[in-house]
Design a protein around this motif. Structure first.
Motif, PDB file in Angstrom:
ATOM      1  N   ILE A 104       8.503 -55.297  55.873  1.00 41.44           N
ATOM      2  CA  ILE A 104       8.020 -54.043  55.304  1.00 41.44           C
ATOM      3  C   ILE A 104       9.141 -53.464  54.463  1.00 41.44           C
ATOM      4  O   ILE A 104      10.249 -53.225  54.959  1.00 41.44           O
ATOM      5  N   LEU A 105       8.859 -53.280  53.183  1.00 45.53           N
ATOM      6  CA  LEU A 105       9.798 -52.643  52.262  1.00 45.53           C
ATOM      7  C   LEU A 105       9.406 -51.183  52.066  1.00 45.53           C
ATOM      8  O   LEU A 105       8.227 -50.865  51.958  1.00 45.53           O
ATOM      9  N   ARG A 106      10.409 -50.334  52.016  1.00 40.88           N
ATOM     10  CA  ARG A 106      10.176 -48.925  51.669  1.00 40.88           C
ATOM     11  C   ARG A 106      10.888 -48.644  50.347  1.00 40.88           C
ATOM     12  O   ARG A 106      12.081 -48.904  50.217  1.00 40.88           O
ATOM     13  N   TYR A 107      10.110 -48.132  49.377  1.00 36.91           N
ATOM     14  CA  TYR A 107      10.675 -47.785  48.077  1.00 36.91           C
ATOM     15  C   TYR A 107      10.697 -46.273  47.949  1.00 36.91           C
ATOM     16  O   TYR A 107       9.661 -45.608  48.035  1.00 36.91           O
ATOM     17  N   GLU A 108      11.888 -45.727  47.759  1.00 36.54           N
ATOM     18  CA  GLU A 108      12.033 -44.273  47.651  1.00 36.54           C
ATOM     19  C   GLU A 108      13.317 -43.967  46.893  1.00 36.54           C
ATOM     20  O   GLU A 108      14.346 -44.615  47.103  1.00 36.54           O
ATOM     21  N   GLY A 109      13.218 -43.002  45.989  1.00 39.09           N
ATOM     22  CA  GLY A 109      14.396 -42.617  45.229  1.00 39.09           C
ATOM     23  C   GLY A 109      14.952 -43.731  44.368  1.00 39.09           C
ATOM     24  O   GLY A 109      16.159 -43.789  44.104  1.00 39.09           O
ATOM     25  N   GLY A 110      14.061 -44.634  43.920  1.00 40.47           N
ATOM     26  CA  GLY A 110      14.491 -45.715  43.045  1.00 40.47           C
ATOM     27  C   GLY A 110      15.126 -46.888  43.757  1.00 40.47           C
ATOM     28  O   GLY A 110      15.634 -47.800  43.102  1.00 40.47           O
ATOM     29  N   GLU A 111      15.091 -46.907  45.110  1.00 43.11           N
ATOM     30  CA  GLU A 111      15.725 -47.985  45.850  1.00 43.11           C
ATOM     31  C   GLU A 111      14.771 -48.586  46.878  1.00 43.11           C
ATOM     32  O   GLU A 111      13.942 -47.890  47.468  1.00 43.11           O
ATOM     33  N   PHE A 112      14.909 -49.904  47.094  1.00 44.25           N
ATOM     34  CA  PHE A 112      14.165 -50.613  48.120  1.00 44.25           C
ATOM     35  C   PHE A 112      15.006 -50.710  49.390  1.00 44.25           C
ATOM     36  O   PHE A 112      16.207 -51.002  49.323  1.00 44.25           O
ATOM     37  N   THR A 113      14.342 -50.497  50.529  1.00 42.91           N
ATOM     38  CA  THR A 113      14.974 -50.692  51.829  1.00 42.91           C
ATOM     39  C   THR A 113      14.109 -51.621  52.652  1.00 42.91           C
ATOM     40  O   THR A 113      12.897 -51.416  52.755  1.00 42.91           O
ATOM     41  N   SER A 114      14.712 -52.650  53.240  1.00 45.86           N
ATOM     42  CA  SER A 114      13.994 -53.550  54.128  1.00 45.86           C
ATOM     43  C   SER A 114      14.055 -52.969  55.539  1.00 45.86           C
ATOM     44  O   SER A 114      15.140 -52.810  56.103  1.00 45.86           O
ATOM     45  N   MET A 115      12.881 -52.651  56.099  1.00 46.35           N
ATOM     46  CA  MET A 115      12.823 -51.964  57.377  1.00 46.35           C
ATOM     47  C   MET A 115      12.806 -52.961  58.539  1.00 46.35           C
ATOM     48  O   MET A 115      12.332 -54.097  58.401  1.00 46.35           O
ATOM     49  N   THR A 116      13.303 -52.517  59.677  1.00 42.45           N
ATOM     50  CA  THR A 116      13.248 -53.313  60.893  1.00 42.45           C
ATOM     51  C   THR A 116      11.863 -53.177  61.515  1.00 42.45           C
ATOM     52  O   THR A 116      11.338 -52.071  61.644  1.00 42.45           O
ATOM     53  N   THR A 117      11.264 -54.311  61.883  1.00 46.29           N
ATOM     54  CA  THR A 117       9.921 -54.303  62.460  1.00 46.29           C
ATOM     55  C   THR A 117       9.923 -55.055  63.787  1.00 46.29           C
ATOM     56  O   THR A 117      10.825 -55.855  64.051  1.00 46.29           O
ATOM     57  N   PRO A 118       8.906 -54.838  64.631  1.00 44.45           N
ATOM     58  CA  PRO A 118       8.896 -55.446  65.963  1.00 44.45           C
ATOM     59  C   PRO A 118       8.318 -56.848  66.043  1.00 44.45           C
ATOM     60  O   PRO A 118       8.100 -57.361  67.151  1.00 44.45           O
ATOM     61  N   GLY A 119       8.050 -57.503  64.913  1.00 41.65           N
ATOM     62  CA  GLY A 119       7.465 -58.834  64.954  1.00 41.65           C
ATOM     63  C   GLY A 119       7.686 -59.584  63.670  1.00 41.65           C
ATOM     64  O   GLY A 119       8.192 -59.036  62.680  1.00 41.65           O
ATOM     65  N   THR A 120       7.271 -60.851  63.673  1.00 39.19           N
ATOM     66  CA  THR A 120       7.454 -61.704  62.500  1.00 39.19           C
ATOM     67  C   THR A 120       6.134 -62.201  61.928  1.00 39.19           C
ATOM     68  O   THR A 120       6.123 -63.096  61.081  1.00 39.19           O
ATOM     69  N   GLY A 121       5.011 -61.651  62.407  1.00 40.50           N
ATOM     70  CA  GLY A 121       3.726 -61.986  61.805  1.00 40.50           C
ATOM     71  C   GLY A 121       3.626 -61.413  60.405  1.00 40.50           C
ATOM     72  O   GLY A 121       4.510 -60.685  59.937  1.00 40.50           O
ATOM     73  N   THR A 122       2.542 -61.737  59.715  1.00 42.72           N
ATOM     74  CA  THR A 122       2.334 -61.238  58.356  1.00 42.72           C
ATOM     75  C   THR A 122       1.701 -59.860  58.385  1.00 42.72           C
ATOM     76  O   THR A 122       0.692 -59.639  59.053  1.00 42.72           O
ATOM     77  N   VAL A 123       2.300 -58.937  57.642  1.00 39.30           N
ATOM     78  CA  VAL A 123       1.731 -57.596  57.478  1.00 39.30           C
ATOM     79  C   VAL A 123       0.694 -57.677  56.366  1.00 39.30           C
ATOM     80  O   VAL A 123       1.036 -57.829  55.195  1.00 39.30           O
TER      81      VAL A 123
END
Length: 333
Positions: A104-123
């Motif tokens: 899960i990527l979060r885009y805010e303020g012109g920057e991408f952040t890769s978030m920590t998630t509880p699994g490795t399945g496909t979102v």
């Protein structure tokens, strides 16, 4: 003395090329043959549109495109590879993008952040009533590992009320809601789960095949799916009802609803169906599409955006985007 000038001018008016008038309405093919298939499209307005999809195989990772009303920009997320299946966000940010490997990527303020998630399945799907009420759903495959995560602060956590048998028997493909206390999740085997603000409760969709996408507007939910034969199921007055399409549709994978009974559903072989007060009917695009349309979105002007490509097996490529409304630019790509 004036006659030669008049003759020259008349000749130019006949022979000199003139600028073509811009197309004012109707369907147009904006992009085709993109390196990555486009799997999702969403925006806050006709001048703020996001489309995400398959790995472009050029070392720049998943395909992420942004349109500002004048030109398209390829965005680099920082991921070197992977496929993104969905995009959803908020007018003042952030924008979330989900995909393979629990990404899960979060885009805010012109920057991408890769978030920590509880699994490795496909979102496969993301939706939220507000930046503080966001969900992500997916699975490890079409047949198992379904999950539903909720965002608390910066932490994604599994929703404990997801029934264990639903999780073990298929994926949760998408979700959509009208408020933090009203949302529907749909998935494999015709699964439909309602969120009332406290827990998920299994509903009766009336179908046994996968429901791939759900959307809502003006008190009506619509879910679509099916394989060889498309399924459209509408939820009103507490009940899901399968409704016909004219002519019968092939498999459908995307749906979006607008105002005044309008809606659009898309699927295999470039199929596009639109909804009016008289029901769902097939659209004549004016051109042929051999590829599948995977997702659709209706903007603030009532214009329709639909995306797809080669989406059935990796590599997900041959991306395309079509649009109905005043002509838009394809510049930038």
């Amino acid at each position: 003395m004036q006659r030669p000038f008049v003759l020259i001018l008349a000749s130019c008016l006949v022979a000199c090329p003139t600028e073509p008038e811009p197309k004012q309405d109707g369907w147009e093919l904006v992009h085709r043959d993109l390196p990555g298939a486009l799997l999702s499209v969403w925006g806050t307005s006709s001048t703020d549109v996001w489309a995400v999809g398959g790995d472009s195989l050029d070392g720049l990772g998943p395909t992420i495109l942004h349109f500002d009303g004048e030109a398209w920009t390829r965005m680099e997320s920082g991921l070197s590879q992977g496929n993104l299946w969905w995009v959803f966000g908020f007018e003042d940010g952030p924008v979330f993008m989900g995909g393979e490997g629990g990404v899960i990527l979060r885009y805010e303020g012109g920057e991408f952040t890769s978030m920590t998630t509880p699994g490795t399945g496909t979102v496969f799907g993301i939706w939220g009533a507000s930046p503080d009420e966001v969900w992500a759903v997916g699975g490890t495959s079409a047949a198992a590992g379904g999950f539903a995560w909720r965002l608390s602060g910066d932490t994604w956590t599994p929703e404990p009320s997801l029934p264990a048998d639903v999780s073990s028997n298929g994926a949760i493909w998408k979700l959509f809601g009208t408020s933090k206390d009203d949302a529907w999740l749909v998935g494999s085997n015709g699964v439909a789960l309602h969120w009332d603000g406290a827990a998920l409760e299994l509903g009766e969709s009336g179908v046994g095949s996968s429901l791939f996408t759900v959307h809502a507007s003006e008190g009506r939910y619509v879910a679509v799916g099916g394989a060889a034969t498309g399924i459209i199921s509408e939820y009103e007055d507490g009940q899901w009802t399968v409704v016909p399409a004219d002519p019968p549709a092939p498999g459908l994978s995307g749906v979006a609803l607008g105002e005044d009974d309008f809606g659009v559903a898309v699927g295999s072989f470039g199929a596009v169906y639109t909804r009016s007060s008289t029901g769902w009917t097939q659209e004549d695009l004016g051109f042929n599409l051999a590829m599948t349309l995977h997702a659709a979105w209706i903007d603030d002007q009532g214009c329709v955006w639909a995306v797809g490509g080669q989406v059935y097996s990796p590599p997900f490529d041959d991306g395309l985007l079509i649009h109905r409304g005043p002509s838009i630019s394809s510049d930038g790509l």
